[in-house]
Design a protein around this motif. Structure first.
Motif, PDB file in Angstrom:
ATOM      1  N   GLY A 147       0.743  -0.936   0.016  1.00  0.00           N
ATOM      2  CA  GLY A 147       0.010   0.163   0.069  1.00  0.00           C
ATOM      3  C   GLY A 147       0.678   1.185   0.005  1.00  0.00           C
ATOM      4  N   LYS A 148       2.032   1.415  -0.659  1.00  0.00           N
ATOM      5  CA  LYS A 148       2.797   2.319  -0.584  1.00  0.00           C
ATOM      6  C   LYS A 148       2.149   3.439  -1.410  1.00  0.00           C
ATOM      7  N   THR A 149       1.591   3.136  -2.487  1.00  0.00           N
ATOM      8  CA  THR A 149       1.249   4.476  -3.443  1.00  0.00           C
ATOM      9  C   THR A 149      -0.077   4.938  -2.836  1.00  0.00           C
ATOM     10  N   LEU A 150      -0.939   4.338  -1.869  1.00  0.00           N
ATOM     11  CA  LEU A 150      -2.067   4.532  -1.155  1.00  0.00           C
ATOM     12  C   LEU A 150      -1.595   5.404  -0.153  1.00  0.00           C
ATOM     13  N   PHE A 151      -0.462   5.009   0.614  1.00  0.00           N
ATOM     14  CA  PHE A 151       0.052   5.975   1.592  1.00  0.00           C
ATOM     15  C   PHE A 151       0.556   7.239   1.360  1.00  0.00           C
ATOM     16  N   ALA A 152       1.231   7.206  -0.067  1.00  0.00           N
ATOM     17  CA  ALA A 152       1.685   8.681  -0.573  1.00  0.00           C
ATOM     18  C   ALA A 152       0.494   9.429  -1.003  1.00  0.00           C
ATOM     19  N   ASN A 153      -0.667   8.808  -1.484  1.00  0.00           N
ATOM     20  CA  ASN A 153      -1.859   9.648  -1.736  1.00  0.00           C
ATOM     21  C   ASN A 153      -2.496  10.170  -0.599  1.00  0.00           C
ATOM     22  N   LYS A 154      -2.490   9.651   0.727  1.00  0.00           N
ATOM     23  CA  LYS A 154      -2.729  10.121   2.110  1.00  0.00           C
ATOM     24  C   LYS A 154      -1.999  11.140   2.321  1.00  0.00           C
ATOM     25  N   MET A 155      -0.529  11.250   1.984  1.00  0.00           N
ATOM     26  CA  MET A 155       0.252  12.478   2.451  1.00  0.00           C
ATOM     27  C   MET A 155      -0.032  13.497   1.424  1.00  0.00           C
ATOM     28  N   TYR A 156      -0.582  13.371   0.335  1.00  0.00           N
ATOM     29  CA  TYR A 156      -0.990  14.516  -0.452  1.00  0.00           C
ATOM     30  C   TYR A 156      -2.393  15.016  -0.148  1.00  0.00           C
ATOM     31  N   GLU A 157      -3.190  14.154   0.364  1.00  0.00           N
ATOM     32  CA  GLU A 157      -4.545  14.667   0.932  1.00  0.00           C
ATOM     33  C   GLU A 157      -4.274  15.341   2.257  1.00  0.00           C
ATOM     34  N   TYR A 158      -3.327  14.737   2.944  1.00  0.00           N
ATOM     35  CA  TYR A 158      -2.966  15.644   4.331  1.00  0.00           C
ATOM     36  C   TYR A 158      -2.301  17.027   4.216  1.00  0.00           C
ATOM     37  N   GLY A 159      -1.649  17.043   3.265  1.00  0.00           N
ATOM     38  CA  GLY A 159      -1.129  18.235   2.543  1.00  0.00           C
ATOM     39  C   GLY A 159      -2.185  19.257   2.463  1.00  0.00           C
ATOM     40  N   LYS A 160      -2.978  18.815   1.501  1.00  0.00           N
ATOM     41  CA  LYS A 160      -4.023  19.853   1.154  1.00  0.00           C
ATOM     42  C   LYS A 160      -5.152  20.103   2.472  1.00  0.00           C
ATOM     43  N   TYR A 161      -5.426  18.984   3.288  1.00  0.00           N
ATOM     44  CA  TYR A 161      -6.029  19.161   4.582  1.00  0.00           C
ATOM     45  C   TYR A 161      -5.305  20.271   5.642  1.00  0.00           C
ATOM     46  N   LYS A 162      -4.008  20.613   5.552  1.00  0.00           N
ATOM     47  CA  LYS A 162      -3.188  21.313   6.443  1.00  0.00           C
ATOM     48  C   LYS A 162      -3.100  22.783   5.633  1.00  0.00           C
ATOM     49  N   GLY A 163      -3.332  22.883   4.304  1.00  0.00           N
ATOM     50  CA  GLY A 163      -3.192  24.019   3.515  1.00  0.00           C
ATOM     51  C   GLY A 163      -1.943  24.027   2.907  1.00  0.00           C
ATOM     52  N   LYS A 164      -1.081  23.151   2.952  1.00  0.00           N
ATOM     53  CA  LYS A 164       0.385  23.045   2.341  1.00  0.00           C
ATOM     54  C   LYS A 164      -0.096  22.985   0.693  1.00  0.00           C
ATOM     55  N   PHE A 165      -1.171  22.280   0.388  1.00  0.00           N
ATOM     56  CA  PHE A 165      -1.297  22.106  -1.136  1.00  0.00           C
ATOM     57  C   PHE A 165      -2.760  22.941  -1.104  1.00  0.00           C
ATOM     58  N   THR A 166      -2.972  23.295  -2.482  1.00  0.00           N
ATOM     59  CA  THR A 166      -4.441  23.325  -2.721  1.00  0.00           C
ATOM     60  C   THR A 166      -5.086  22.321  -3.613  1.00  0.00           C
ATOM     61  N   ASP A 167      -6.274  22.444  -4.082  1.00  0.00           N
ATOM     62  CA  ASP A 167      -7.087  21.495  -4.815  1.00  0.00           C
ATOM     63  C   ASP A 167      -6.472  21.565  -6.313  1.00  0.00           C
ATOM     64  N   GLU A 168      -5.875  22.537  -6.549  1.00  0.00           N
ATOM     65  CA  GLU A 168      -4.981  22.774  -8.002  1.00  0.00           C
ATOM     66  C   GLU A 168      -3.756  22.161  -7.857  1.00  0.00           C
ATOM     67  N   SER A 169      -3.080  21.899  -6.565  1.00  0.00           N
ATOM     68  CA  SER A 169      -1.891  21.283  -6.615  1.00  0.00           C
ATOM     69  C   SER A 169      -1.658  19.705  -7.171  1.00  0.00           C
ATOM     70  N   PRO A 170      -0.767  19.818  -8.255  1.00  0.00           N
ATOM     71  CA  PRO A 170      -0.801  18.314  -8.844  1.00  0.00           C
ATOM     72  C   PRO A 170      -0.158  17.339  -7.858  1.00  0.00           C
ATOM     73  N   PHE A 171      -0.524  15.981  -8.356  1.00  0.00           N
ATOM     74  CA  PHE A 171       0.057  14.865  -7.688  1.00  0.00           C
ATOM     75  C   PHE A 171       0.219  13.905  -8.943  1.00  0.00           C
ATOM     76  N   ILE A 172       1.550  14.081  -9.191  1.00  0.00           N
ATOM     77  CA  ILE A 172       2.082  13.484 -10.545  1.00  0.00           C
ATOM     78  C   ILE A 172       2.481  12.015 -10.295  1.00  0.00           C
ATOM     79  N   VAL A 173       2.256  10.680 -10.830  1.00  0.00           N
ATOM     80  CA  VAL A 173       3.031   9.669 -10.633  1.00  0.00           C
ATOM     81  C   VAL A 173       3.747   9.077 -11.765  1.00  0.00           C
ATOM     82  N   LEU A 174       5.100   8.653 -11.613  1.00  0.00           N
ATOM     83  CA  LEU A 174       5.985   8.252 -12.729  1.00  0.00           C
ATOM     84  C   LEU A 174       6.503   6.836 -11.990  1.00  0.00           C
ATOM     85  N   ASN A 175       6.063   5.768 -12.768  1.00  0.00           N
ATOM     86  CA  ASN A 175       6.783   4.415 -12.378  1.00  0.00           C
ATOM     87  C   ASN A 175       7.990   4.271 -12.954  1.00  0.00           C
TER      88      ASN A 175
END
Length: 704
Positions: A147-175
């Protein structure tokens, strides 16, 4: 007013006044309360309660004493429909506590294990996001499927929750693994490139790093970065500056938080540079190391995902849950999810004409999952705890407010596929039992193959890169585009796989087809397909020019055949392929690669535990042979010479022509699938061909 109406009105009025906390403390309305409030004899109250239950007016909460509640009010509180009359309050409370994530809620709150086995990891993730003046670049470490990808997504959502990111902030994935065999292409995908920086770079390209400006770049399998890429990434992490590939002057700026993931051990040399340079390292535990409560919640969560797709409740026995926990090892949650999807699909198929509950039990499980029960029984302490925690059956309801464990919003609706197939087969006059047998044989393929296809074939191409040189694949992609333009036709990626593998075999100096025997048939096809024939001549000239390989004249004919037949379904049926190997996943792993690369349904795997009796293996193999045989015979591919003798036994007991070949490898399995497509190929010729097959990769090794 009738007595039954009085009782129902009382329950309804009392239920409408209940809050969630009331339900937790008082747990509903019992028969004694109703009897005393309405002055009705207890026996009569019980009689009317049973009638109300049968009419679907109320629900019963299991316990001592049993309690009752208005069904409509409970559905309103849960936000979903209820099909059962008897419920466990624990399941109801779990459904109520699942809220839709939004900006007002901490997204980590909904991650299973937040207060147990992932508590420390979540605290570290939050510290990384909130670190001042800038968030800390993070490396997430854990085996495949944890569940590493899920955990990374939660970090992104937490950043939005705390105002570090906005809804427009991208979350880009590259394998990084998608391109690890082609470092130049990987660097281009990551940093972008400028025009003419390498052959084929006809314009400037923006890379993933620039696209992630203002947000997060998630680099999955970051250890696959080449040395040059690591240094460029570390420079960016230190300075916040980078250059596109091929750019020598001027630094570009980007504000990006890097989150990398790896399934390598922390002691691996591949990730030591990242551990030294990335400040925040988070280790995600394996499923086997998770708390038992977490394991049960994960299973219920994955079942909840399936109820939302089916829109029916799912009932699973305690034994089945134990088997799922016991068998989940290397693949972790991803493996568990796949197993649950297969079982839910089978349960759905069994109840396709019914409106009730989807049932999952031990008897419907394939033998490899059943083995999990033996594993759990051997772990006595865990087995005892599960026995205490689990009721005989667990019921999971569809809940539209449930926070899904899925990372992506797009999900393959396997159940719609099954429903559509049932309708088609019914219209063809097939009876219910035949339909079930027919579709059951396809379910595993749908889950493993179609689900990957739904994700833009990225896993299929990744597997192709592992066995064929990247230059050959890029060339085949060019030919695909060229042929589509010239023929005004759209090919799917099967032509990419067919042409790449064919050229790899050719470059390995293998006489991969008996031209004298097939020349007449192929020549006949060129007369019917003159445009494809001209394209094939162009392909051969380009191969000679780019790879320095002299193309036999017959190659024009064979490539014409690829161009004309790769989209056609084999009308004669394919030669069946059965892969048998010792170990818990050796055979199935090889077959899974084939399913990911090819749209095939003529291959099966048997994983052989070391302590199983030969007769048991033969009985299982007989069923598999009958499953893959299309009237053209079966190739048996085995890992040890002692298993080759099974070919003769199986042939005698099934009446199917079987040729057995030892020393199986993944390339051999892939080549067997690829060649089985040819109508001209019979089982004897395929066997002779595979005996001389030496693999795909000599060209790439010579040119590295």
């Amino acid at each position: 007013m009738k007595r039954i109406d009085k009782i129902y009105n009382y329950i309804k009025q009392r239920s409408n006044k209940y809050t969630k906390d009331d339900l937790k403390s008082r747990k509903g309305i019992d028969a004694i309360e109703i009897s005393e409030a309405l002055k009705i004899l207890r026996n009569n109250v019980n009689k009317e309660l049973e009638e109300l239950l049968s009419k679907g007016k109320i629900v019963r909460f299991n316990g001592n004493p049993e309690k009752y509640f208005d069904k409509n009010r409970l559905e309103e509180m849960l936000g979903t429909s209820i099909n059962e009359i008897s419920l466990n309050l624990e399941d109801v409370f779990n459904m109520m506590s699942s809220k839709k994530n939004n900006i007002d809620n901490d997204p980590f709150e909904y991650l299973i294990g937040a207060e147990t086995t992932l508590k420390n990891q979540i605290e570290k993730a939050k510290e990384s996001i909130l670190h001042l003046p800038k968030s800390l670049h993070t490396l997430i470490i854990g085996e495949t499927g944890v569940g590493k990808t899920l955990f990374a997504n939660k970090m992104y959502e937490y950043g939005k929750y705390k105002g570090k990111f906005t809804d427009e902030s991208p979350f880009i994935v590259l394998n990084c693994a998608d391109y690890y065999n082609d470092p130049q292409l990987l660097l281009s995908q990551l940093f972008g490139h400028i025009k003419r920086s390498f052959a084929g770079a006809d314009k400037d390209r923006v890379g993933a790093l620039e696209k992630a400006d203002g947000g997060i770049l998630f680099l999955d399998e970051i250890h696959k970065l080449p040395p040059e890429g690591k240094e460029m990434l570390f420079y960016f992490m230190d300075k916040g500056k980078f250059n596109r590939f091929g750019e020598t002057e001027g630094d570009r700026n980007a504000n990006v938080l890097i989150i990398g993931s790896t399934n390598e051990s922390k002691d691996s040399n591949l990730i030591k540079p990242f551990l030294e340079r990335i400040q925040s390292n988070i280790f995600i535990p394996n499923f086997s190391d998770r708390d038992i409560d977490d394991k049960l919640k994960i299973i219920k969560g994955l079942l909840q995902n399936e109820t939302l797709k089916i829109n029916k409740p799912i009932k699973i026995t305690a034994e089945a849950i134990k088997a799922l926990i016991g068998i989940t090892s290397f693949g972790n949650i991803a493996q568990l999810k796949s197993n649950i999807q297969v079982l839910c699909a089978k349960g759905f198929l069994n109840s396709i004409n019914e409106d009730g509950v989807i049932s999952i039990n031990l008897s419907m499980m394939p033998s490899n999952i059943k083995e999990g029960l033996i594993t759990i029984n051997a772990r006595q302490e865990e087995n005892d705890r599960l026995t205490k925690l689990l009721p005989t059956e667990v019921l999971v309801y569809p809940n539209k407010n449930y926070v899904s464990l899925e990372n992506d919003e797009k999900q393959l609706n396997l159940y719609k596929i099954i429903s559509d197939e049932v309708i088609i087969l019914k219209n063809e006059g097939m009876d219910s039992d035949e339909i079930k047998k027919f579709i059951t044989a396809d379910i595993n393929v749908h889950v493993k193959c179609l689900y990957d296809k739904f994700k833009n074939d990225k896993y299929s191409k990744y597997n192709l890169y592992k066995i064929v040189d990247a230059k050959i694949i890029r060339f085949s992609e060019e030919i695909k585009k060229y042929a589509e333009k010239k023929l005004d036709r759209e090919y799917n990626d099967r032509i990419l796989y067919a042409l790449s593998l064919h050229l790899a075999v050719l470059f390995n100096r293998i006489n991969n087809i008996d031209y004298e025997e097939t020349h007449e048939n192929v020549l006949d096809m060129t007369l019917k397909a003159p445009k494809e024939y001209e394209i094939a001549k162009y392909v051969c000239k380009e191969v000679e020019k780019r790879f320095g390989v002299r193309m036999p004249e017959e190659e024009v004919l064979y490539i014409t055949l690829i161009l004309t037949s790769v989209e056609e379904k084999n009308k004669k049926g394919k030669i069946g392929i059965l892969v048998m190997a010792n170990g818990n996943s050796t055979a199935s792993s090889m077959v899974e690669v084939a399913l990911n690369l090819f749209d095939c349904n003529n291959i099966e795997a048997i994983d052989i535990p070391f302590d199983v009796k030969p007769r048991e293996i033969i009985n299982i193999a007989k069923e598999k042979v009958e499953k893959v045989d299309n009237g053209r015979g079966v190739i048996l591919l085995v890992d040890m010479g002692s298993l080759v003798k099974f070919g003769k036994i199986l042939s005698e007991e099934t009446g199917v022509k079987i040729k057995a070949l030892g020393m199986v490898s993944t390339p051999t399995v892939l080549e067997a699938v690829r060649q089985s497509e040819a109508n001209e190929m019979n089982v004897d010729r395929l066997y002779d061909y595979l005996k001389s097959f030496k693999g795909y990769y000599s060209y790439g090794e010579e040119n590295n």
